[in-house]
Scaffold this active site. Structure first.
Site, PDB file in Angstrom:
ATOM      1  N   TYR A 172      18.184 -10.883   2.139  1.00  0.00           N
ATOM      2  CA  TYR A 172      17.161 -11.574   2.921  1.00  0.00           C
ATOM      3  C   TYR A 172      16.296 -12.397   1.983  1.00  0.00           C
ATOM      4  O   TYR A 172      16.222 -12.111   0.793  1.00  0.00           O
ATOM      5  CB  TYR A 172      16.328 -10.616   3.791  1.00  0.00           C
ATOM      6  CG  TYR A 172      15.431  -9.623   3.082  1.00  0.00           C
ATOM      7  CD1 TYR A 172      15.837  -8.312   2.890  1.00  0.00           C
ATOM      8  CD2 TYR A 172      14.141  -9.974   2.640  1.00  0.00           C
ATOM      9  CE1 TYR A 172      15.008  -7.377   2.276  1.00  0.00           C
ATOM     10  CE2 TYR A 172      13.304  -9.045   2.030  1.00  0.00           C
ATOM     11  CZ  TYR A 172      13.750  -7.751   1.850  1.00  0.00           C
ATOM     12  OH  TYR A 172      12.934  -6.837   1.243  1.00  0.00           O
ATOM     13  N   ALA A 195       0.802  -1.225   0.000  1.00  0.00           N
ATOM     14  CA  ALA A 195       0.000   0.000   0.000  1.00  0.00           C
ATOM     15  C   ALA A 195       0.838   1.280   0.000  1.00  0.00           C
ATOM     16  O   ALA A 195       0.549   2.226  -0.719  1.00  0.00           O
ATOM     17  CB  ALA A 195      -0.916  -0.024   1.210  1.00  0.00           C
ATOM     18  N   ARG A 196       1.873   1.314   0.818  1.00  0.00           N
ATOM     19  CA  ARG A 196       2.596   2.582   1.024  1.00  0.00           C
ATOM     20  C   ARG A 196       3.497   2.958  -0.145  1.00  0.00           C
ATOM     21  O   ARG A 196       4.055   4.048  -0.172  1.00  0.00           O
ATOM     22  CB  ARG A 196       3.435   2.470   2.285  1.00  0.00           C
ATOM     23  CG  ARG A 196       4.523   1.404   2.243  1.00  0.00           C
ATOM     24  CD  ARG A 196       5.064   1.158   3.629  1.00  0.00           C
ATOM     25  NE  ARG A 196       6.034   0.066   3.677  1.00  0.00           N
ATOM     26  CZ  ARG A 196       6.451  -0.489   4.808  1.00  0.00           C
ATOM     27  NH1 ARG A 196       5.991  -0.086   5.963  1.00  0.00           N
ATOM     28  NH2 ARG A 196       7.347  -1.462   4.787  1.00  0.00           N
ATOM     29  N   GLU A 223      12.274  -2.431  -7.856  1.00  0.00           N
ATOM     30  CA  GLU A 223      12.199  -1.509  -6.709  1.00  0.00           C
ATOM     31  C   GLU A 223      12.579  -0.122  -7.235  1.00  0.00           C
ATOM     32  O   GLU A 223      13.739   0.129  -7.576  1.00  0.00           O
ATOM     33  CB  GLU A 223      13.164  -1.937  -5.593  1.00  0.00           C
ATOM     34  CG  GLU A 223      12.848  -3.289  -4.969  1.00  0.00           C
ATOM     35  CD  GLU A 223      11.712  -3.265  -3.946  1.00  0.00           C
ATOM     36  OE1 GLU A 223      11.110  -2.195  -3.736  1.00  0.00           O
ATOM     37  OE2 GLU A 223      11.422  -4.332  -3.381  1.00  0.00           O
TER      38      GLU A 223
HETATM   39  O1  0X9 Z   1       9.933  -7.577   0.670  1.00  0.00           O
HETATM   40  C1  0X9 Z   1       9.336  -7.464  -0.402  1.00  0.00           C
HETATM   41  O2  0X9 Z   1       8.249  -7.963  -0.642  1.00  0.00           O
HETATM   42  C2  0X9 Z   1      10.018  -6.632  -1.519  1.00  0.00           C
HETATM   43  N1  0X9 Z   1      10.545  -5.426  -1.002  1.00  0.00           N
HETATM   44  S1  0X9 Z   1       9.551  -4.234  -0.531  1.00  0.00           S
HETATM   45  O3  0X9 Z   1      10.326  -3.195   0.097  1.00  0.00           O
HETATM   46  N2  0X9 Z   1       8.878  -3.587  -1.815  1.00  0.00           N
HETATM   47  O4  0X9 Z   1       8.545  -4.782   0.298  1.00  0.00           O
HETATM   48  C3  0X9 Z   1      11.155  -7.432  -2.072  1.00  0.00           C
HETATM   49  C4  0X9 Z   1      10.749  -8.741  -2.624  1.00  0.00           C
HETATM   50  C5  0X9 Z   1      11.926  -9.542  -2.889  1.00  0.00           C
HETATM   51  N3  0X9 Z   1      11.501 -10.839  -3.241  1.00  0.00           N
HETATM   52  C6  0X9 Z   1      11.328 -11.185  -4.499  1.00  0.00           C
HETATM   53  N4  0X9 Z   1      11.899 -10.550  -5.463  1.00  0.00           N
HETATM   54  N5  0X9 Z   1      10.563 -12.215  -4.703  1.00  0.00           N
HETATM   55 ZN    ZN Z   2       6.860  -3.685  -2.046  1.00  0.00          ZN
END
Ligand code: 0X9
Ligand code: ZN
Length: 425
Positions: free
Chosen positions: A362, A180-181, A384
């Site tokens: 992560y 959302a943000r 991103e």
């Molecule tokens: O954590 C997440 O869902 C993503 N970052 S966010 O800051 N937009 O929330 C990154 C997702 C990383 N995982 C994949 N690429 N599947």
């Molecule tokens: Zn995200």
């Protein structure tokens, strides 16, 4: 005029009440043990990491008033380097809003036709825009609303095609606002619509491909982030656990049916990365999932647009291993990043490209790009977008136009390469 401004600011200030007394801190763990220790605190102290730290790279965490002493005591006892980011999160958000409002006041007179990109748009404007485009360009645009959200808002996307998907061209799918943000993702996707039908400078993209554009996957959360909690991330469902009314919502990007709930999730329902009671528990996830199912044989590229960090990420994000398409994923990812970096007129950080787990340090499970890739979409990415300022999610609206333009440059290059590499699938 002055009175009006004061009233506006007052209304805006009332908005961030939930963040009263919150502080944010930079934290910089210097070992994996320290990182793990911080991770274990998340459910206990209801921490909200707006930037995840990695070893030797600082992150930013929001800390609620009742937990601040415990948090600081923990950092001191574990000797984790830290320093203050915002003494008063509410004041910081108010200040960001004030800057935005002043900027908007200066531009009131320069209103343009249709969707304007000098502000973040409320949902009603976005729905209206999708409707207008669909009726004005009805020969190539179909509006689809297969379901409504948990709070009954339309889950609406556009299918753009010269022959209503009949001849089976390769399909490209972009979505935004799963979180959302991450407001900047929405104009990025609506701008792609604009460039495909309203201001066409790359006609080959409609000759060669069919497109699916889904600007707001999570309308309930998006609305909530305007009305009540600017930092809201998840859906707004209340039916996933017994504490549903206290802690709402599911992280859609942990809710897909790919090694669901195995890593990078929190079982505590208050957590921002709560994966739901089961895979596909959320109607918002199911609608995206149905798009994958319907078009998987023809889908050559999927871009899930998120913010922030200037990164192009690809599978597998649950363990950092590479898929057998890694070479193509990396090559196309680099070309998109090159195009974005070359176009970029603003001094944003240069894009980084790579396997999601390796770049982010992560793991995640149940993410949409991994799921899409697992069912055969060759080029599946998380994009991103850039962030800047005291809080990267609150990107000043003056950056909307540069970001959407540079991202479109990346999409154009990615689409053409996807067609060249996988168009005859
Ligand atoms: O954590 C997440 O869902 C993503 N970052 S966010 O800051 N937009 O929330 C990154 C997702 C990383 N995982 C994949 N690429 N599947
Ligand atoms: Zn995200």
């Amino acid at each position: 005029m002055k009175v009006l401004l004061v009233c506006l600011f007052a209304a805006v200030y009332a908005k961030h009440e939930v963040y009263l007394g919150w502080k944010s801190f930079y934290v910089k763990p210097s070992s994996h043990d320290q990182l793990k220790g911080l991770g274990s605190l998340i459910p206990k102290l209801e921490l909200d990491f707006i930037i995840k730290p990695t070893v030797d790279r600082e992150g930013i965490v929001l800390v609620r008033p009742p937990y601040q002493d415990d948090f600081l005591n923990f950092l001191a006892s574990e000797k984790i380097e830290h320093w203050i980011h915002a003494e008063d999160v509410k004041a910081q958000l108010d200040k960001d809003d004030q800057m935005i409002e002043e900027y908007m006041q200066e531009r009131r007179s320069t209103k343009t036709e249709g969707m304007s990109y000098d502000r973040y748009q409320q949902l009603d404007i976005i729905y209206k825009y999708l409707d207008t485009v669909a009726s004005k360009y009805s020969d190539i645009v179909k509006i689809v609303t297969p379901a409504t959200s948990f709070e009954n808002r339309p889950l609406t996307y556009l299918k753009i095609s010269k022959d209503n998907f009949k001849s089976g061209k390769p399909v490209i799918f972009l979505d935004g606002a799963m979180h959302a943000r991450e407001w900047i993702t929405v104009p990025t996707v609506t701008y792609a619509i604009h460039k495909l039908v309203e201001n066409v400078t790359e006609p080959d993209l409609l000759d060669r491909f069919d497109w699916i554009l889904f600007p707001v996957v999570n309308p309930d959360g998006y609305q909530h982030s305007f009305d009540r909690e600017r930092m809201w991330r998840k859906t707004r469902s209340t039916d996933q656990h017994s504490m549903g009314r206290i802690c709402r919502g599911v992280d859609i990007n942990r809710n897909f049916d790919f090694v669901w709930n195995t890593t990078g999730t929190e079982s505590h329902p208050c957590s921002d990365i709560f994966p739901g009671s089961k895979a596909l528990s959320e109607v918002e996830t199911r609608v995206v999932n149905a798009i994958f199912t319907e078009h998987k044989d023809k889908m050559v590229m999927y871009l899930s647009v998120h913010s922030f960090g200037s990164m192009i990420l690809y599978p597998w994000s649950n363990n950092g291993t590479l898929s057998d398409r890694a070479f193509a994923l990396h090559t196309v990812g680099i070309r998109m990043a090159d195009a974005i970096n070359a176009f970029s007129v603003i001094n944003f950080p240069r894009y980084r490209v790579g396997n999601s787990a390796l770049v982010l340090d992560y793991f995640t499970s149940g993410s949409s790009d991994d799921y899409a890739h697992s069912i055969g979409v060759p080029l599946a990415y998380t994009l991103e977008l850039p962030g800047r300022g005291s809080n990267g999610f609150v990107l000043h609206p003056r950056y909307i136009k540069p970001v959407i333009a540079e991202t479109w440059a990346g999409v154009v290059v990615g689409a053409r390469m996807a067609g060249d590499l996988f168009g005859s699938r």
